[in-house]
Design a protein around this motif. Structure first.
Motif, short mmCIF file in Angstrom:
data_model
loop_
_atom_site.label_atom_id
_atom_site.label_comp_id
_atom_site.label_asym_id
_atom_site.label_seq_id
_atom_site.Cartn_x
_atom_site.Cartn_y
_atom_site.Cartn_z
N TYR A 133 44.34 -37.27 12.73
CA TYR A 133 43.46 -36.12 12.98
C TYR A 133 43.02 -35.49 11.67
CZ TYR A 133 45.53 -36.80 17.56
OH TYR A 133 45.96 -37.36 18.73
N GLN A 164 38.50 -40.82 24.17
CA GLN A 164 39.56 -41.33 23.29
C GLN A 164 40.85 -40.54 23.48
OE1 GLN A 164 40.56 -39.66 20.05
NE2 GLN A 164 42.21 -41.17 19.98
N GLN A 165 40.74 -39.22 23.56
CA GLN A 165 41.92 -38.37 23.71
C GLN A 165 42.57 -38.52 25.08
OE1 GLN A 165 40.77 -34.32 22.87
NE2 GLN A 165 39.80 -34.86 20.94
N SER A 176 43.96 -43.13 24.17
CA SER A 176 45.17 -42.98 23.35
C SER A 176 46.47 -43.05 24.16
CB SER A 176 45.12 -41.68 22.55
OG SER A 176 44.18 -41.78 21.51
N ILE A 235 47.59 -46.72 24.88
CA ILE A 235 47.88 -47.40 23.62
C ILE A 235 49.23 -46.95 23.09
CG2 ILE A 235 47.19 -47.61 21.19
CD1 ILE A 235 44.28 -47.59 22.08
N TRP A 236 49.50 -45.65 23.19
CA TRP A 236 50.79 -45.13 22.73
C TRP A 236 51.93 -45.67 23.58
CZ3 TRP A 236 52.75 -43.35 18.55
CH2 TRP A 236 53.95 -42.62 18.55
N ALA A 242 45.45 -50.20 28.60
CA ALA A 242 44.75 -49.94 27.35
C ALA A 242 43.52 -50.83 27.21
CB ALA A 242 45.69 -50.13 26.16
N LEU A 273 36.97 -41.95 16.90
CA LEU A 273 37.66 -43.20 17.26
C LEU A 273 38.22 -43.92 16.03
CD1 LEU A 273 34.96 -44.58 19.73
CD2 LEU A 273 37.25 -43.84 20.38
N LEU A 288 41.75 -45.57 15.14
CA LEU A 288 42.16 -46.76 15.89
C LEU A 288 41.93 -48.03 15.07
CD1 LEU A 288 40.65 -45.96 19.42
CD2 LEU A 288 43.04 -45.72 18.70
N TYR A 335 50.02 -51.43 14.79
CA TYR A 335 50.78 -51.55 16.04
C TYR A 335 50.95 -53.03 16.41
CZ TYR A 335 50.29 -46.54 17.19
OH TYR A 335 50.35 -45.18 17.21
#
Length: 234
Positions: free
Chosen positions: A27, A115-116, A120, A123-124, A141, A171, A174, A181
């Motif tokens: 962020y 995205q928020q 996300s 993906i988390w 995801a 975005l 990512l 990841y």
């Protein structure tokens, strides 16, 4: 004369632009990208969220989070809010970050919210779980990533068109987080065979001048995320 000289340092201070952040925060990073895109001069203050400074709590008393941008002595919090503020505060500097067209502006904001809210979280979950739970999160995801794939499928170089814009900045993290990841988990999320436009966008975004010179130290970030995954799995 002496009175004016005594006040001058405070006046100069109020004209300063200061960003309070944490090196590993995506962020914070997208705010840095926006400031660089605008060619804005600013000071950076690294914060410790485990021991928050009195200044940070003064600037953002409700959440005590970063990023916080201090502009002319006034604090602005929340990354996407800061992006819009930067676009307006430096409206005559470089080009606009948000599109001029009202509909396109709305779509850019919607992509940031997507995205928020939608992208996300799975993906988390994929990154912090294992086994069947991880596979379910991966499927969820990819389903959301396909939304972005279709959005780029009309041949656009970036979500903002031919240049990096508001949606790209939102975005953008990512583009470097997903590969980390993938490396840590040993599994693919964005494969060129299934998400070719999105994979190409990730490469273009990371190679864009405003981004490539302002990325966090990847080795340090990789170790940080590795520790996070291990903490969730143990």
């Amino acid at each position: 004369m002496d009175h004016h000289q005594a006040e001058r340092p405070e006046t100069e201070k109020e004209k300063e632009v200061t960003l309070h952040g944490v090196w590993s925060s995506p962020y914070v990073l997208k705010v840095i990208w926006a400031l660089r895109l605008k060619g804005a001069e600013y000071d950076y203050v690294e914060e410790d969220l485990d021991s928050k400074s009195p200044r940070l709590l003064e600037l953002n008393p409700v959440h005590g989070k970063v990023p916080v941008l201090v502009y002319h002595g006034k604090p602005v919090a929340e990354s996407d809010v800061i992006l819009e503020f930067i676009d307006d505060a430096w409206a005559t500097t470089h080009r606009r970050i948000l599109p001029e067209d009202p509909y396109e502006r709305a779509m850019a904001r919607l992509t940031a919210r997507f995205q928020q809210d939608k992208l996300s979280p799975p993906i988390w979950r994929w990154f912090t779980t294992a086994g069947r739970e991880q596979e379910d999160a991966r499927e969820a995801a990819v389903e959301q990533l396909l939304v972005l794939e279709r959005e780029l499928g009309d041949g656009r170089r970036f979500f903002g068109g031919e240049e990096v814009g508001f949606a790209d900045l939102s975005l953008g993290p990512l583009a470097y987080v997903i590969p980390i990841y993938e490396e840590i988990t040993g599994a693919r999320l964005v494969a060129e065979e299934t998400l070719p436009s999105l994979a190409a966008w990730m490469g273009r975004f990371l190679a864009s001048p405003v981004v490539r010179d302002h990325l966090p130290p990847m080795d340090d970030l990789r170790r940080r995320y590795q520790a996070v995954r291990e903490a969730f799995l143990n």
